[in-house]
Design an enzyme around this catalytic site. Structure first.
Site, PDB file in Angstrom:
ATOM      1  CB  SER A 111      -1.065  -0.127   1.276  1.00 48.97           C
ATOM      2  OG  SER A 111      -0.085   0.035   2.387  1.00 48.97           O
ATOM      3  CE  LYS A 112      -0.081   8.701  -0.714  1.00 47.67           C
ATOM      4  NZ  LYS A 112       0.110   8.539   1.182  1.00 47.67           N
ATOM      5  NE  ARG A 113      -1.459   3.812   6.868  1.00 49.14           N
ATOM      6  CZ  ARG A 113      -2.667   2.594   6.395  1.00 49.14           C
ATOM      7  NH1 ARG A 113      -2.937   1.359   5.977  1.00 49.14           N
ATOM      8  NH2 ARG A 113      -3.471   3.652   5.571  1.00 49.14           N
TER       9      ARG A 113
ATOM     10  CG  ASP B  32       3.868   7.661   2.574  1.00 50.14           C
ATOM     11  OD1 ASP B  32       4.482   7.181   1.452  1.00 50.14           O
ATOM     12  OD2 ASP B  32       2.407   7.505   2.873  1.00 50.14           O
TER      13      ASP B  32
END
Length: 510
Positions: free
Chosen positions: A265-267, A270
């Site tokens: 995921s994007k998380r 990050d």
């Protein structure tokens, strides 16, 4: 199958394009091009509450950067336009109404409060999350529990309603997946999905079936997260009488976190410091920018190559493929069933390999743009190409060209004299003083000539060239990096070479 291959990618314009989405595009594109077919981009914007301004343009920019240009789309047009579902709104109702008429769907008048009460009233230990299914629909406010006259009255009064599919109670729905083989579902495990919303817009379930039929889609490749929806779609193809025109299905494996524990995921990006979007995406609501592979310094060829290898290989040890090679070698039977772990270091390796094999003339615009950002203007194209060829083996990402090449165009601002001082002495100082004089008088300025003169002078001063090379490199580039030091001197020229030696000697003397 005798019909022409037609595949589609149908994203929702809700934000940045995750690398899993681009890989779905890629597999669709490769299959279509190999089979002489068409690749269609269709915008699934039926959920207007999730629509994000700029997201559709971003999708097109991403595919253009990747070189995966659709044959038909809202932007490119085509014989099956329109390609935005919001522009096709009027046509969906007739199919939803036909399903109601044939007994395969029904009107549901439940309010949001009714649905919330349902989730509370029918909650049990065995069923902690009640769904609107075969059992519960008999207790709700819909055309299955209301009389015909009351249904007509409610519709006539303009009472909001949705149309839901009426899932059969005791059936097994099966299909052959091109990756997974035979897949079966029992209908008792599937709830009565909404097909047409109260605002008249179709849900994905109805729209995807109607559009695939009307656009003559032959193969539907999508992520495995859509597998639970497959029985609804299969039944809709059957109920609408289109079973013989149904596409062949393939549900692609997920791209997993680096540890293999769940979908990437994007998380995760990050948290772990790497991009998961193809290009930079700025959320118009929060103004937050999520960095993309493009802006991080990836070549599109490398990005496409690494995506192809996430869940597919051609059965050999080959890892580097051009897009044309991928088109020639791609086959769905080589796509893995299991998820593919994303490895950012491996992604960087692909980019490094592609930088090494890419012509300087192709890399030059990107490198020149990066130099311009540092207020360095390069007008000599030949010099730029020569520099790129000298340093590209040392560059993993495009921004690496700045530290690896900036010293060819301007003298270093910082000089790492701390790495010279521990072994610096008067003898070496004298050598470089004499080297200045020798280079100033030199009429030849090729790398081989400069090296010859350097080594002869070292021998005359009873010094080993190896002891002098590091100080010389630091004088020219500012640090312990860069290509061959005599190649650097040859390219920056006599004046700059001598000037940088003098400058460092003055720093060492102070």
């Amino acid at each position: 199958m005798n019909r022409k291959v037609r595949v589609r990618f149908a994203p929702s314009p809700t934000g940045g394009l995750h690398l899993g989405g681009v890989r779905t595009v890629l597999f669709n594109y490769l299959f279509a091009k190999q089979q002489g077919g068409d690749f269609i981009l269709r915008i699934e914007d039926t959920d207007q509450t999730r629509f994000v301004s700029g997201a559709e343009d971003y999708i097109f920019q991403t595919l253009e950067w990747c070189g995966l240009v659709p044959d038909e789309s809202p932007k490119h047009g085509g014989p099956f336009a329109p390609y935005r579902q919001s522009e096709r709104k009027a046509m969906y109702r007739q199919y939803a109404e036909q399903l109601v008429k044939d007994g395969y769907a029904y009107y549901a008048f439940d309010t949001p409060a009714d649905l919330e009460a349902m989730r509370v009233d029918f909650k049990t230990t065995e069923n902690p999350s009640p769904q609107y299914n075969q059992h519960i629909r008999t207790k709700m406010r819909n055309s299955l529990t209301l009389g015909d006259d009351e249904v007509k009255q409610l519709i006539g009064e303009g009472i909001p309603y949705v149309i839901r599919i009426k899932m059969p109670e005791h059936e097994t729905v099966s299909f052959t997946d091109m990756i997974r083989g035979e897949v079966s579902f029992h209908t008792s495990q599937v709830d009565d999905k909404v097909l047409l919303k109260a605002d008249g817009m179709p849900t994905y379930h109805l729209a995807v079936v109607v559009d695939d039929y009307l656009m003559q889609i032959s193969h539907a490749f999508r992520g495995e997260e859509w597998l639970p929806s497959a029985p609804v779609h299969l039944l809709l193809w059957k109920y609408l009488g289109w079973q013989n025109a149904m596409p062949q299905w393939a549900h692609l494996p997920l791209i997993l976190k680096p540890d293999g524990n769940g979908k990437l995921s994007k998380r995760d990006g990050d948290r772990l410091g790497f991009p998961v979007f193809a290009m930079d995406w700025t959320d118009p609501k929060t103004n937050e920018t999520t960095i993309g592979f493009k802006e991080r310094g990836f070549l599109p060829e490398a990005f496409v190559n690494l995506l192809a290898m996430l869940g597919w290989n051609d059965g050999t040890d080959q890892e580097l493929f051009t897009l044309n090679e991928l088109i020639q070698k791609f086959s769905m039977d080589r796509v893995h069933k299991g998820g593919a772990k994303f490895d950012y270091e491996k992604a960087r390796w692909y980019n490094h390999e592609w930088i090494k094999k890419t012509e300087a003339s192709i890399l030059a615009p990107a490198v020149q743009s990066l130099l311009t950002e540092k207020n360095i203007t390069v007008t000599n194209t030949t010099l730029l190409h020569t520099v790129i060829n000298l340093v590209k083996e040392r560059c993993t990402l495009l921004p690496d060209f700045i530290p690896q090449s900036i010293f060819f165009f301007e003298a270093p601002v910082q000089v790492d004299t701390d790495s010279i001082k521990p072994k610096w002495d008067e003898k070496k100082n004298l050598f470089f003083t004499e080297l200045i004089r020798a280079y100033e008088l030199s009429t030849l300025w090729e790398a081989t000539d400069l090296e010859k003169e350097f080594k002869e002078l070292a021998a005359a001063n009873q010094l080993k060239p190896g002891e002098l090379m590091l100080p010389f490199r630091i004088m020219l580039v500012g640090g312990k990096f860069g290509p061959g030091v005599f190649d650097i001197a040859a390219l920056i020229g006599k004046e700059d070479t001598v000037g940088r030696i003098k400058h460092t000697l003055s720093l060492l003397a102070s």
